[in-house]
Design a protein around this motif. Structure first.
Motif, mmCIF file in Angstrom:
data_model
loop_
_atom_site.group_PDB
_atom_site.id
_atom_site.type_symbol
_atom_site.label_atom_id
_atom_site.label_comp_id
_atom_site.label_asym_id
_atom_site.label_seq_id
_atom_site.Cartn_x
_atom_site.Cartn_y
_atom_site.Cartn_z
ATOM 1 N N HIS A 1 -0.856 10.717 -9.259
ATOM 2 C CA HIS A 1 -2.060 11.264 -8.632
ATOM 3 C C HIS A 1 -2.416 12.556 -9.353
ATOM 4 O O HIS A 1 -1.764 13.582 -9.159
ATOM 5 C CB HIS A 1 -1.818 11.510 -7.140
ATOM 6 C CG HIS A 1 -3.032 11.993 -6.418
ATOM 7 N ND1 HIS A 1 -4.104 11.181 -6.170
ATOM 8 C CD2 HIS A 1 -3.346 13.201 -5.894
ATOM 9 C CE1 HIS A 1 -5.029 11.873 -5.518
ATOM 10 N NE2 HIS A 1 -4.578 13.106 -5.348
ATOM 11 N N ARG B 1 2.403 1.720 -3.494
ATOM 12 C CA ARG B 1 1.417 2.230 -4.429
ATOM 13 C C ARG B 1 1.197 3.725 -4.230
ATOM 14 O O ARG B 1 1.132 4.496 -5.174
ATOM 15 C CB ARG B 1 0.094 1.496 -4.263
ATOM 16 C CG ARG B 1 -0.924 1.916 -5.340
ATOM 17 C CD ARG B 1 -2.364 1.785 -4.889
ATOM 18 N NE ARG B 1 -2.683 2.471 -3.672
ATOM 19 C CZ ARG B 1 -3.069 3.751 -3.606
ATOM 20 N NH1 ARG B 1 -3.116 4.485 -4.678
ATOM 21 N NH2 ARG B 1 -3.379 4.292 -2.450
ATOM 22 N N ARG B 2 1.143 4.155 -2.986
ATOM 23 C CA ARG B 2 0.915 5.565 -2.710
ATOM 24 C C ARG B 2 2.083 6.423 -3.185
ATOM 25 O O ARG B 2 1.898 7.519 -3.692
ATOM 26 C CB ARG B 2 0.689 5.776 -1.216
ATOM 27 C CG ARG B 2 0.374 7.231 -0.861
ATOM 28 C CD ARG B 2 0.002 7.385 0.589
ATOM 29 N NE ARG B 2 -1.285 6.831 0.918
ATOM 30 C CZ ARG B 2 -2.451 7.455 0.736
ATOM 31 N NH1 ARG B 2 -2.461 8.629 0.159
ATOM 32 N NH2 ARG B 2 -3.564 6.917 1.099
ATOM 33 N N ALA C 1 0.829 -1.203 0.000
ATOM 34 C CA ALA C 1 0.000 0.000 0.000
ATOM 35 C C ALA C 1 0.866 1.256 0.000
ATOM 36 O O ALA C 1 0.571 2.235 -0.692
ATOM 37 C CB ALA C 1 -0.942 0.005 1.206
ATOM 38 N N GLY C 2 1.958 1.238 0.757
ATOM 39 C CA GLY C 2 2.867 2.379 0.767
ATOM 40 C C GLY C 2 3.559 2.579 -0.574
ATOM 41 O O GLY C 2 3.702 3.707 -1.050
#
Length: 118
Positions: A31, A25-26, A22-23
């Motif tokens: 974005h 991906r962030r 998850a990290g």
């Protein structure tokens, strides 16, 4: 006590992998929020009307019945192997009760008319 430590280590490793993914991906995912990107996309056609549609409940009932009988079949295969062991008579009674409950459920569904497709 070491068995519990192994379970704890595997659990912590799983949690760590999820947090790391998850990290990553962030950090790595682009974005760039725009209203155009947030609209519904359906095979290159602009959406018309609302996205909600009412479905028939009978399809849900068919899915549930399939799951019930799939679990029944999964339970029957190991039982066939146990039947020849020393606990065979007890497992035969147990399977009779199990199949009886399944047949009572099937009779109830049939009596209510839920097995008719149309």
């Amino acid at each position: 006590m070491t068995d519990y430590l192994v379970v704890l280590a595997v659990t912590m490793t799983g949690i760590l992998l999820v947090v790391a993914a998850a990290g990553a991906r962030r950090v790595m995912a682009p974005h760039d929020p725009q209203p155009r990107k947030l609209t519904t996309y359906e095979s290159g056609v602009d959406p018309v009307g609302s996205g909600w549609a009412q479905g028939a409940v009978r399809y849900f009932v068919y899915a549930l019945l399939y799951v019930v009988f799939a679990v029944d079949v999964v339970y029957l295969f190991p039982w066939a192997l146990v039947l020849r062991s020393e606990i065979g008579p007890a497992s035969l009674v147990e399977m009779g009760i199990f199949l009886g409950v399944i047949l009572v459920g099937l009779g109830h569904v049939w009596r209510r008319g839920l097995l008719r497709w149309v």
